[in-house]
Design a protein around this motif. Structure first.
Motif, PDB file in Angstrom:
ATOM      1  N   GLU A   6      -7.070 -37.083  -0.080  1.00  0.00           N
ATOM      2  CA  GLU A   6      -5.898 -37.237  -0.607  1.00  0.00           C
ATOM      3  C   GLU A   6      -5.418 -38.276  -1.285  1.00  0.00           C
ATOM      4  N   LYS A  13       1.703 -46.037  -4.684  1.00  0.00           N
ATOM      5  CA  LYS A  13       2.052 -46.983  -5.631  1.00  0.00           C
ATOM      6  C   LYS A  13       1.015 -47.176  -6.780  1.00  0.00           C
ATOM      7  N   ASP A  75      -2.125 -30.269  -6.787  1.00  0.00           N
ATOM      8  CA  ASP A  75      -0.933 -30.656  -5.773  1.00  0.00           C
ATOM      9  C   ASP A  75       0.408 -30.965  -6.742  1.00  0.00           C
ATOM     10  N   ASN A  96      -2.309 -26.014  -4.733  1.00  0.00           N
ATOM     11  CA  ASN A  96      -1.437 -26.615  -3.818  1.00  0.00           C
ATOM     12  C   ASN A  96      -0.075 -26.755  -4.227  1.00  0.00           C
ATOM     13  N   ASP A 160      -0.520 -23.674   6.079  1.00  0.00           N
ATOM     14  CA  ASP A 160      -0.073 -25.210   6.202  1.00  0.00           C
ATOM     15  C   ASP A 160       1.451 -25.317   6.930  1.00  0.00           C
ATOM     16  N   GLY A 195      -1.507 -31.959   5.949  1.00  0.00           N
ATOM     17  CA  GLY A 195      -1.461 -33.100   5.362  1.00  0.00           C
ATOM     18  C   GLY A 195      -1.448 -34.112   6.762  1.00  0.00           C
ATOM     19  N   ASN A 198       0.622 -37.393   6.806  1.00  0.00           N
ATOM     20  CA  ASN A 198       2.309 -37.399   6.739  1.00  0.00           C
ATOM     21  C   ASN A 198       2.540 -37.827   8.237  1.00  0.00           C
ATOM     22  N   HIS A 201       3.938 -41.354   9.159  1.00  0.00           N
ATOM     23  CA  HIS A 201       4.513 -42.084   7.847  1.00  0.00           C
ATOM     24  C   HIS A 201       5.698 -42.894   8.710  1.00  0.00           C
ATOM     25  N   ARG A 206      -1.100 -46.533  11.835  1.00  0.00           N
ATOM     26  CA  ARG A 206      -0.959 -45.181  11.296  1.00  0.00           C
ATOM     27  C   ARG A 206      -2.498 -44.573  11.582  1.00  0.00           C
ATOM     28  N   ILE A 226      -6.001 -32.298   4.700  1.00  0.00           N
ATOM     29  CA  ILE A 226      -5.942 -33.253   3.576  1.00  0.00           C
ATOM     30  C   ILE A 226      -5.674 -34.631   4.470  1.00  0.00           C
TER      31      ILE A 226
HETATM   32  N1  THG Z   1       0.544 -30.494   2.637  1.00  0.00           N
HETATM   33  C1  THG Z   1       0.001 -29.861   1.332  1.00  0.00           C
HETATM   34  N2  THG Z   1      -0.058 -30.916   0.419  1.00  0.00           N
HETATM   35  C2  THG Z   1       0.240 -32.289   0.818  1.00  0.00           C
HETATM   36  C3  THG Z   1       0.799 -32.553   2.114  1.00  0.00           C
HETATM   37  C4  THG Z   1       0.877 -31.738   2.831  1.00  0.00           C
HETATM   38  N3  THG Z   1       0.186 -32.946  -0.335  1.00  0.00           N
HETATM   39  C5  THG Z   1       0.539 -34.705  -0.279  1.00  0.00           C
HETATM   40  C6  THG Z   1       0.600 -35.127   1.231  1.00  0.00           C
HETATM   41  N4  THG Z   1       1.210 -34.046   2.108  1.00  0.00           N
HETATM   42  C7  THG Z   1      -0.844 -35.181   1.657  1.00  0.00           C
HETATM   43  N5  THG Z   1      -1.193 -36.494   0.893  1.00  0.00           N
HETATM   44  C8  THG Z   1      -0.966 -37.709   1.262  1.00  0.00           C
HETATM   45  C9  THG Z   1      -1.054 -38.885   0.373  1.00  0.00           C
HETATM   46  C10 THG Z   1      -0.743 -40.035   0.771  1.00  0.00           C
HETATM   47  C11 THG Z   1      -0.046 -40.313   2.063  1.00  0.00           C
HETATM   48  C12 THG Z   1       0.242 -39.451   2.873  1.00  0.00           C
HETATM   49  C13 THG Z   1      -0.327 -37.916   2.470  1.00  0.00           C
HETATM   50  C14 THG Z   1       0.387 -41.631   2.373  1.00  0.00           C
HETATM   51  N6  THG Z   1       0.849 -42.494   1.439  1.00  0.00           N
HETATM   52  C15 THG Z   1       1.386 -43.765   1.593  1.00  0.00           C
HETATM   53  C16 THG Z   1       2.658 -43.787   2.394  1.00  0.00           C
HETATM   54  O1  THG Z   1       3.533 -42.743   2.276  1.00  0.00           O
HETATM   55  O2  THG Z   1       3.126 -44.623   2.988  1.00  0.00           O
HETATM   56  C17 THG Z   1       1.897 -44.515   0.354  1.00  0.00           C
HETATM   57  C18 THG Z   1       1.704 -46.172   0.425  1.00  0.00           C
HETATM   58  C19 THG Z   1       1.182 -46.499  -1.061  1.00  0.00           C
HETATM   59  O3  THG Z   1       0.088 -46.406  -1.067  1.00  0.00           O
HETATM   60  O4  THG Z   1       2.099 -46.878  -1.772  1.00  0.00           O
HETATM   61  O5  THG Z   1       0.450 -42.014   3.391  1.00  0.00           O
HETATM   62  O6  THG Z   1       1.230 -31.878   4.208  1.00  0.00           O
HETATM   63  N7  THG Z   1      -0.325 -28.765   0.955  1.00  0.00           N
END
Ligand code: THG
Length: 267
Positions: A6, A13, A75, A96, A160, A195, A198, A201, A206, A226
């Motif tokens: 992922e 960021k 995606d 995706n 999904d 994912g 998710n 969050h 986490r 993912i």
């Molecule tokens: N289903 C499908 N595709 C997807 C998702 C899904 N694509 C996006 C997401 N959900 C899966 N990918 C992520 C990538 C990063 C994070 C969560 C899911 C993540 N990011 C930090 C946050 O939100 O706090 C970013 C922090 C940072 O680095 O700035 O946790 O469900 N088909």
């Protein structure tokens, strides 16, 4: 388990900054490390870059392609970005995603057909995100049935159920787990994906939540995810869960990972 890395996601960021400055070294390092961790697909997401998303996606696909031949998972909410990426990414690319939203279904089905591509099917429609297991199952099962009627092989469908944060509504993760179990019972041949990150969050610790959710979801029939493949504890737990769910005959995979020094047993 089919693992989708992922980390090349524009909502992160650091990744967003790398996409904006076309920092190929940063992007390629993340592509290589996810490949080395053993992912089957590398998710590439540019959705947070509303201007010039198509060009950005094309640059991202080309840049990743220079360092790995692992299939990509494209995606994007933008069908033009999906179409452009599919032309560049090569065979085996995972789309995706499609959903039961009327417009989205119409836009993405032709791409699935043209490329004979596997596709993630999101369990949402024009009424929005399902809040309970009955609606979640109804929307997702109807979408799978429609895709099959439209000629998509079950093995090319990644259902999904849309994992959402436990911190926002603690009733959602158990509903999602129920949907996974019901889809697995009704459609034994489709893949079920989600994912994983998710779910945590907005909460502390986490990685702990992600690992536990993944194990619970696997026990209900999740066979794709993912996730962050650089979380070595998470990856070790997947190997243990597959063993305990009878998906690793003679423990061959578990033992070979152990011998390669790739299982992490804490504390
Ligand atoms: N289903 C499908 N595709 C997807 C998702 C899904 N694509 C996006 C997401 N959900 C899966 N990918 C992520 C990538 C990063 C994070 C969560 C899911 C993540 N990011 C930090 C946050 O939100 O706090 C970013 C922090 C940072 O680095 O700035 O946790 O469900 N088909």
């Amino acid at each position: 388990m089919i693992l989708i890395g992922e980390l090349l996601n524009s909502t992160r960021k650091r990744v967003r900054a790398a996409l904006e400055t076309r920092d190929a070294a940063f992007v390629q390092d993340l592509a290589r490390r996810q490949t080395d961790a053993g992912v089957h697909y590398i998710d590439v997401n540019t959705g947070a870059l509303l201007d010039h998303e198509v060009e950005c996606m094309q640059w991202l696909v080309r840049t990743v392609r220079e360092v790995t031949d692992r299939p990509l998972c494209i995606d994007s909410p933008n069908p033009e970005a999906l179409a452009a990426a599919l032309e560049l990414a090569g065979p085996g690319t995972l789309i995706n995603s499609i959903s039961a939203e009327a417009r989205r279904y119409e836009d993405v089905l032709p791409l699935v057909r043209k490329h004979q591509a596997p596709v993630i099917a999101l369990g949402m429609d024009d009424e929005g995100l399902p809040e309970d297991a009955d609606r979640g199952y109804a929307v997702l099962s109807q979408l799978i049935t429609r895709l099959e009627r439209d000629g998509v092989a079950p093995a090319n469908i990644f259902a999904d159920p849309l994992v959402r944060p436990a911190g926002a509504n603690t009733a959602i993760p158990p509903a999602v787990l129920d949907v996974i179990g019901r889809i697995r019972a009704a459609f034994p041949q489709v893949h079920i994906s989600g994912g994983i990150s998710n779910v945590s969050h907005g909460l502390p610790a986490r990685k702990l939540i992600n690992r536990t959710f993944l194990t619970l979801a696997m026990s209900r029939g999740l066979d794709a995810a993912i996730l962050d493949p650089l979380d070595t504890v998470l990856m070790s737990e997947i190997a243990a869960a597959e063993l305990l769910l009878g998906r690793d005959s003679f423990a061959m995979n578990f033992i070979s990972l152990y011998r390669a020094g790739r299982l992490e047993e804490k504390p």
